[in-house]
Design an enzyme around this catalytic site. Structure first.
Site, PDB file in Angstrom:
ATOM      1  N   GLY A  69       0.790  -1.219   0.000  1.00  0.00           N
ATOM      2  CA  GLY A  69       0.000   0.000   0.000  1.00  0.00           C
ATOM      3  C   GLY A  69       0.823   1.270   0.000  1.00  0.00           C
ATOM      4  N   THR A 233      12.097  -7.151 -11.317  1.00  0.00           N
ATOM      5  CA  THR A 233      11.523  -8.464 -11.573  1.00  0.00           C
ATOM      6  C   THR A 233      10.370  -8.734 -10.623  1.00  0.00           C
ATOM      7  OG1 THR A 233      13.676  -9.283 -12.311  1.00  0.00           O
ATOM      8  CG2 THR A 233      12.023 -10.934 -11.706  1.00  0.00           C
ATOM      9  N   CYS A 320       3.406   6.016  21.844  1.00  0.00           N
ATOM     10  CA  CYS A 320       4.228   6.290  23.021  1.00  0.00           C
ATOM     11  C   CYS A 320       5.450   7.093  22.600  1.00  0.00           C
ATOM     12  CB  CYS A 320       4.658   4.973  23.670  1.00  0.00           C
ATOM     13  SG  CYS A 320       5.578   5.207  25.203  1.00  0.00           S
TER      14      CYS A 320
END
Length: 372
Positions: A69, A233, A320
């Site tokens: 993505g 590739t 965090c």
């Protein structure tokens, strides 16, 4: 242990494992080679291209295979920008970093970007988007559904606006493909991002749908693979995996949607019965059927998850930093205060979840919450 983090990634379906294993054993050729080994590998790639196209109502020559993505989003956004020396882009404030970071880069290059707000459900206004368009708007990029809340955006409306204005429209459908119906023609999308591992395919493989008459520039340079847009590739066996995942999604989608709706409702209803004051973050119906983002009163989400770490796999949208928890930007954009945002947990169900698992998960959540 019950796995409820399917928006992060999904387990490979057995049919997909078998397809990839067969490919690994039998299909080592380079698809660009002219001999029979290469021809066999190329046939596998093109078969997968057809399978992906069939799932989203596209033509196979409109599918470009990528590494996932992030690359597909970058290809859509930066590739569109390469066709222009400058211009205006419209997006939302709740996009994935794989969209926001390329846009920040383009701002440094002189492009301007409008970041649309969302309502209390995390949904963009199509009217506001229409009003934000300018004469030099070159691209609209709005996610199909949000990864944290599951909020479904008015993509078909936006697609219609984009078509009327003659503006290229990209939608990041990473979380939607394989979970809800996605048809590029009905949506009016010019560019659409697909991520294999979000619907039981392999990681490191994805695709970009590019409408035939849409032109984008390459962001990688090399040989002429994937119409010159994605040199290198091809990862044949992973591509075979995303093809099989697409085929499986097409066959199972209706049942998946119904089952996810039923199980997520069961989870939410049981939590409502036993925990006073929990809040669903996101729209009650305009969201992915598998996604529940829930705030638990007076308890930090990461603390509750730590208590559940040996029983349930889920996630929070908080981060965090230097030992201090910061709230999810998505939930903050929806107007949530820090306390409620930090008390949220995302439960995202999958095709492998059962009623018994949801019962076990619910009991574990209630017990852990009441112990804090």
């Amino acid at each position: 242990m019950v796995y409820l983090d399917n928006n992060a990634t999904t387990p490979l379906a057995p049919d997909i494992i078998r397809a990839m294993e067969k490919c690994l054993r039998e299909n080592f050729g380079n698809p660009s080679s002219s001999h029979p080994f290469g021809a066999k590998a190329k046939k596998a790639v093109e078969h997968a291209r057809q399978q992906v196209a069939d799932l989203i109502g596209a033509s196979p020559d409109e599918i470009i295979f990528t590494s996932g993505g992030t690359e597909a989003n970058n290809m859509a956004i930066l590739g569109t920008a390469k066709r222009h020396k400058s211009g205006h882009i419209v997006t939302s404030c709740i996009e994935h970093p794989a969209v926001l970071k390329p846009l920040k880069y383009l701002e440094q290059q002189g492009f301007t970007v409008t970041y649309l707000p969302v309502d209390k459900y995390g949904i963009v206004s199509a009217d506001s988007l229409a009003q934000s368009l300018k004469k030099d708007t070159i691209l609209i990029t709005i996610m199909h559904s949000n990864n944290e809340t599951g909020a479904l955006q008015p993509i078909a409306e936006i697609g219609k606006i984009a078509r009327e204005r003659g503006t290229i429209f990209h939608t990041d459908a990473a979380q939607s493909v394989g979970k809800v119906p996605v048809n590029v023609k009905k949506l009016g999308a010019d560019l659409l991002t697909i991520v294999s591992h979000k619907f039981y395919g392999p990681k490191g493989t994805g695709a970009l749908y590019k409408r035939k008459d849409v032109e984008i520039g390459p962001i990688l340079y090399g040989a002429s693979h994937e119409k010159g847009l994605r040199p290198g590739t091809e990862n044949v066996c992973s591509i075979a995996g995303v093809g099989k995942a697409s085929e499986l999604a097409g066959k199972e989608l209706r049942d998946r949607v119904q089952n996810m709706k039923r199980l997520s409702k069961m989870l939410l209803d049981e939590l409502h019965k036993h925990i006073t004051g929990i809040k669903l973050n996101g729209h009650p119906s305009k969201r992915l059927p598998n996604t529940l983002n829930i705030s638990f009163p007076h308890v930090a989400g990461y603390v509750l998850l730590e208590k559940l770490k040996n029983e349930i796999a889920a996630s929070t949208g908080s981060a965090c930093h230097e030992g201090r928890q910061t709230p999810s930007p998505v939930l903050k954009a929806m107007g949530l205060g820090d306390e409620r945002a930090l008390s949220s947990i995302r439960f995202s169900l999958g095709r492998g979840n059962t009623e018994n698992q949801i019962r076990d998960a619910t009991k574990a959540i209630i017990k852990a919450y009441k112990s804090l």
